[in-house]
Design an enzyme around this catalytic site. Structure first.
Site, PDB file in Angstrom:
ATOM      1  N   ARG A  16      20.016  11.758 -18.448  1.00  0.00           N
ATOM      2  CA  ARG A  16      19.478  10.402 -18.315  1.00  0.00           C
ATOM      3  C   ARG A  16      19.994   9.461 -19.419  1.00  0.00           C
ATOM      4  NH1 ARG A  16      13.316  10.789 -18.067  1.00  0.00           N
ATOM      5  NH2 ARG A  16      13.683  12.657 -19.297  1.00  0.00           N
ATOM      6  N   LYS A 110      12.029  -0.934  -0.728  1.00  0.00           N
ATOM      7  CA  LYS A 110      12.673   0.359  -0.540  1.00  0.00           C
ATOM      8  C   LYS A 110      13.989   0.208   0.208  1.00  0.00           C
ATOM      9  CE  LYS A 110       8.729   3.240  -0.925  1.00  0.00           C
ATOM     10  NZ  LYS A 110       9.071   4.283  -1.887  1.00  0.00           N
ATOM     11  N   ASN A 115      13.623   6.489  -1.450  1.00  0.00           N
ATOM     12  CA  ASN A 115      12.695   6.105  -2.498  1.00  0.00           C
ATOM     13  C   ASN A 115      13.408   5.276  -3.572  1.00  0.00           C
ATOM     14  OD1 ASN A 115      10.250   6.018  -3.821  1.00  0.00           O
ATOM     15  ND2 ASN A 115      10.594   7.944  -4.912  1.00  0.00           N
ATOM     16  N   ILE A 420     -10.067   4.526  -6.780  1.00  0.00           N
ATOM     17  CA  ILE A 420      -9.115   5.281  -5.962  1.00  0.00           C
ATOM     18  C   ILE A 420      -8.798   6.656  -6.551  1.00  0.00           C
ATOM     19  CG2 ILE A 420      -6.852   5.143  -4.826  1.00  0.00           C
ATOM     20  CD1 ILE A 420      -8.904   3.073  -3.871  1.00  0.00           C
ATOM     21  N   GLY A 421      -9.170   6.887  -7.791  1.00  0.00           N
ATOM     22  CA  GLY A 421      -9.000   8.244  -8.300  1.00  0.00           C
ATOM     23  C   GLY A 421      -8.628   8.328  -9.764  1.00  0.00           C
ATOM     24  N   ARG A 504      13.811   3.439 -13.990  1.00  0.00           N
ATOM     25  CA  ARG A 504      12.773   4.415 -13.685  1.00  0.00           C
ATOM     26  C   ARG A 504      13.288   5.528 -12.772  1.00  0.00           C
ATOM     27  NH1 ARG A 504       6.692   4.854 -13.400  1.00  0.00           N
ATOM     28  NH2 ARG A 504       6.698   6.478 -11.834  1.00  0.00           N
ATOM     29  N   TRP A 550       7.472  12.920  -0.932  1.00  0.00           N
ATOM     30  CA  TRP A 550       7.839  12.736  -2.336  1.00  0.00           C
ATOM     31  C   TRP A 550       8.398  14.007  -2.969  1.00  0.00           C
ATOM     32  CZ3 TRP A 550       3.242   9.012  -3.887  1.00  0.00           C
ATOM     33  CH2 TRP A 550       3.558   7.721  -3.444  1.00  0.00           C
ATOM     34  N   CYS A 632      -1.291   2.750   0.392  1.00  0.00           N
ATOM     35  CA  CYS A 632      -1.005   1.529  -0.371  1.00  0.00           C
ATOM     36  C   CYS A 632       0.446   1.069  -0.217  1.00  0.00           C
ATOM     37  CB  CYS A 632      -1.313   1.752  -1.840  1.00  0.00           C
ATOM     38  SG  CYS A 632      -0.679   3.273  -2.515  1.00  0.00           S
ATOM     39  N   HIS A 683      -1.930  -4.153 -10.346  1.00  0.00           N
ATOM     40  CA  HIS A 683      -0.653  -4.186 -11.045  1.00  0.00           C
ATOM     41  C   HIS A 683      -0.652  -5.094 -12.249  1.00  0.00           C
ATOM     42  CE1 HIS A 683       1.227  -2.036  -7.727  1.00  0.00           C
ATOM     43  NE2 HIS A 683       1.999  -1.624  -8.708  1.00  0.00           N
TER      44      HIS A 683
HETATM   45  N1  GLN Z   1      -5.541   9.051  -6.231  1.00  0.00           N
HETATM   46  C1  GLN Z   1      -4.323   8.488  -6.709  1.00  0.00           C
HETATM   47  C2  GLN Z   1      -4.598   7.667  -7.959  1.00  0.00           C
HETATM   48  O1  GLN Z   1      -5.601   7.057  -8.038  1.00  0.00           O
HETATM   49  C3  GLN Z   1      -3.650   7.611  -5.688  1.00  0.00           C
HETATM   50  C4  GLN Z   1      -2.357   7.035  -6.185  1.00  0.00           C
HETATM   51  C5  GLN Z   1      -1.524   6.316  -5.144  1.00  0.00           C
HETATM   52  O2  GLN Z   1      -2.005   5.903  -4.141  1.00  0.00           O
HETATM   53  N2  GLN Z   1      -0.248   6.124  -5.375  1.00  0.00           N
HETATM   54  O3  GLN Z   1      -3.801   7.611  -8.848  1.00  0.00           O
HETATM   55 ZN    ZN Z   2      -2.429   3.793  -3.909  1.00  0.00          ZN
END
Ligand code: GLN
Ligand code: ZN
Length: 745
Positions: A16, A110, A115, A420-421, A504, A550, A632, A683
């Protein structure tokens, strides 16, 4: 002698180096002169490597300091209006890509179904003109190393305009570029170039249909104006959209993908339309990392040879999409390692194929055959898996019934709030993980640290008064890699980086064998989090399609089988969560949309397979276990039927960036299940105002019942800072309470 070619080489470098070079310039550690010198050094090294690999056509101009489409935009003066009065230099170039303190960046998209992300050209009535001689300079530089084997590479005018925004009149825009292309081609041929690779991948997509007339006139123009230039009309990722018409273009050669567009491109060849044409045949997969099946490819080659004026052998697309070399992957099992081919190994394969076609005996070729066969026969590829016939693919009861039972168990308020997590991965988390990986701290110390972080965030979420909590995903670097590390059939590489956008890079796991659940993956952290609170903690898994999309996936079994294998493994993990008392389980499918095939006629099968695998993973749960999913940053309107078919009790979808589209989808089609449309963009570090969030809750409530609506951010909060995350979630909860109150009246 059969000649061999390539379409582009990875920019990143074995270690890299490219990334480090560019980032040191951004960090102001080196000057622009040092950047230029460093880039030149890398370029020359890459050229030399490709020359040594025996290429007869070495790509030139594929190298970039950020993105090849951005290179063209700057060269053509298609500079976004807000940057227009600045001097065109390297800083402006990076500013368009990354934004600066005064102006936002151009958006990125994209690159077809890869990707890799390109910077979208923004047209706003600029006058196209050549601002530099980039390709000529690179060509002259390359000649010093590879002589007349240098083959300039450029994206063609139709694809370039098709990928742009702000185009009012397509034909006029293309036309305005033609004199620029003419000048570039003229200079190149005068400098000694014979073949020039003109990438027009838009002609493998459905959209390409619209541009067939444009293709005829554009390539007729080039043929007339610069007859001495030998243009290769290059496509990849799929078959030509209309070989009958396109094969008649007056170009010297066609570059076709016989890996990802095999069936149709082969049919076209067999129909005889390319009989008198030179074909640059993409025979080695430029997007995946497996060693080629020489037996099949050799047969295909003979078939092609019989149906074209001349065949040149090359990868199916630029090698940008694969890592550099397997040679440093010494930790991998030899059977596996020898079954892999990254960029350098692919160039070697091409040479071996050409030599064999020319009748040359070469022990390396036979050794390759043996390695290939050994991988196929390996026991990890031939595991006896659970019989699918006994696996439920439909929930016990319908949604209405499930909803009732879940509500009895969960007692959630109207408009439940959740995230979302992931929560911020602080400097400290990263440092501690690194120390643990280096063996500087013990497993116990690391796990204690993660648990402390989980506990801290459970308290934060309780204080915020969120309704459904998460453990925060602190133990995961990446939502796919994490599962890859714990499922059988996956491995990770040390150096297998590929460029995703700008500097990246990502390191996709490799699915090399049959996938199986062999140990608990998420149980410890989830159960610990649940033990700390009376509120429900949502288990957090990645879904089969996202894991596949992925990863570098195996291709020796049909794709739906692979989806199903991963679906089964996720089912096992869900069972463990359920047995441990977890009442809500989220299965993320963030990459479902991006795997959509380029052609309409293949999309349905993909979506059906995807939905089926999701059902395998999620259908065996009890009625009162609530299944969530999340998606998303995609265009959802075309796949809304499949989203509904997933039958997830709740879906959370990013909304800020695609607001109009999403809401529109729900106007035209009734969505019957639980849904959370992200109420703020994650973001930006900016904390939304309560009014904004209230509006973002109320707007969809015109179409959706408050009984089905959830309130959540757009996506995971991993990349945000702690303070702004807490501030934003405070606003989210306050806004929800305000709307609840209004609804109560
Ligand atoms: N659960 C994952 C997070 O919250 C979802 C990430 C994503 O959608 N790219 O990071
Ligand atoms: Zn997401």
């Amino acid at each position: 002698m059969t000649k061999i070619s390539s379409l582009g080489y990875p920019r990143l470098g074995e270690n890299r180096e490219w990334k480090k070079l560019i980032e040191s310039y951004w960090a102001k550690k080196i000057s622009s002169e040092e950047l230029a010198a460093g880039a030149k050094k890398l370029r020359l090294a890459f050229l030399k490597k490709q020359l040594d690999a025996g290429l007869d056509f070495v790509p030139v101009g594929d190298f970039s300091l950020y993105d090849h489409i951005l290179d063209l935009s700057v060269q053509f003066n298609i500079i976004p209006k807000r940057f227009a009065d600045q001097t065109i230099d390297i800083d402006l170039y990076f500013a368009i890509a990354r934004g600066n303190k005064d102006n936002v960046a151009s958006s990125m998209k994209k690159w077809f179904n890869t990707n890799y992300h390109y910077i979208v050209p923004e047209w706003s009535k600029q006058k196209p003109k050549l601002t530099n001689n980039r390709l000529l300079d690179l060509y002259l530089e390359a000649r010093e190393v590879v002589g007349d084997k240098a083959k300039p590479v450029i994206t063609g005018p139709i694809t370039y305009v098709a990928l742009s925004t702000g185009i009012e009149d397509f034909t006029a825009a293309v036309k305005s570029l033609l004199p620029l292309y003419k000048q570039i081609f003229t200079e190149l041929t005068q400098a000694g170039a014979s073949y020039i690779q003109v990438d027009e991948p838009i002609f493998v997509t459905d959209e390409g249909e619209k541009y067939l007339e444009a293709a005829k006139s554009v390539y007729a123009y080039f043929a007339k104006e610069i007859p001495q230039a030998k243009l290769i009309f290059q496509t990849y990722f799929e078959a030509l959209i209309d070989a009958q018409i396109l094969s008649q273009l007056p170009v010297a050669a066609f570059g076709l993908d016989f890996v990802h567009g095999l069936e149709e491109n082969l049919e076209a060849i067999q129909s005889g339309v390319f009989k008198d044409k030179e074909i640059f045949a993409g025979l080695v997969d430029g997007r995946n990392i497996w060693a080629s099946d020489f037996t099949r490819t050799s047969e295909l080659l003979k078939e092609l040879k019989a149906n074209a004026a001349e065949i040149f052998i090359q990868p199916s697309c630029s090698l940008l999409h694969v890592p550099v070399t397997t040679k440093n992957e010494t930790d991998l099992e030899p059977v596996l390692r020898h079954g892999l081919a990254f960029a350098d190994e692919k160039l070697r394969e091409i040479r071996l194929l050409a030599e064999r076609l020319d009748g040359k005996e070469n022990s390396a070729y036979d050794q390759h055959l043996a390695h290939f066969a050994a991988l196929q026969a390996a026991d990890f590829r031939n595991v006896e898996l659970e019989n699918l016939d006994h696996v439920a693919t439909k929930r016990h009861s319908d949604y209405a019934k499930r909803r009732e039972l879940q509500q009895e168990r969960l007692h959630l308020p109207l408009l439940p709030t959740t995230t979302i997590g992931s929560f911020p991965q602080s400097q400290e988390i990263r440092k501690t993980r690194l120390a643990w990986k280096r063996g500087e701290i013990s497993d116990q110390a690391y796990h204690d640290f993660i648990n402390a972080e989980i506990e801290r965030w459970i308290r934060i979420q309780e204080d915020l008064d969120l309704d459904v909590l998460v453990h925060g995903e602190f133990e995961r670097v990446d939502m796919v890699e994490f599962f890859g590390q714990k499922l059988a059939g996956f491995t990770t590489t040390k150096w297998g980086w590929v460029q995703s956008y700008g500097s990246r890079a990502v390191k996709p796991p490799i699915i090399y064998g049959d996938v199986q659940h062999i140990e608990p993956i998420t149980i410890k952290e989830t159960v610990y989090a649940q033990s700390l609170t009376d509120r429900p903690v949502k288990g957090m898994l990645t879904g089969p399609i996202t894991i596949t999309n992925w990863s570098f996936e195996r291709t020796d079994i049909p794709r739906d089988q692979l989806f199903n294998q991963i679906g089964l493994a996720i089912k096992d993990e869900i069972k463990l969560l359920e047995d441990a008392g977890i009442a809500i389980i989220q299965v993320d499918e963030a990459a479902l949309r991006e795997g959509l095939p380029l052609r309409k006629d293949k999309q349905k099968a993909y979506l059906d397979d995807a939905v089926h695998a999701f059902h395998i993973a999620t259908s065996s749960v009890k009625d009162n276990t609530q299944i969530h999913t999340h998606m998303c940053y995609s265009k959802f309107d075309e796949i809304i039927d499949s989203i509904r078919a997933l039958d997830a009790d709740v879906i959370s979808i990013e909304t800020s960036r695609s607001h109009g589209d999403i809401i529109k989808s729900f106007e035209t089609a009734v969505y019957p299940l639980g849904i959370g449309l992200g109420v703020y963009d994650i973001h930006s570090p900016r904390v939304p105002t309560k009014e904004e969030v209230v509006a973002n809750i109320e707007r969809p409530l015109r179409q959706l019942s408050p009984k089905q609506f959830w309130v959540n951010p757009d996506c995971g909060l991993k990349t945000r800072q702690e303070a702004e995350t807490i501030a934003a979630l405070k606003v989210l909860v306050a806004a929800t309470k305000e709307v609840r109150q209004k609804l109560g009246k």
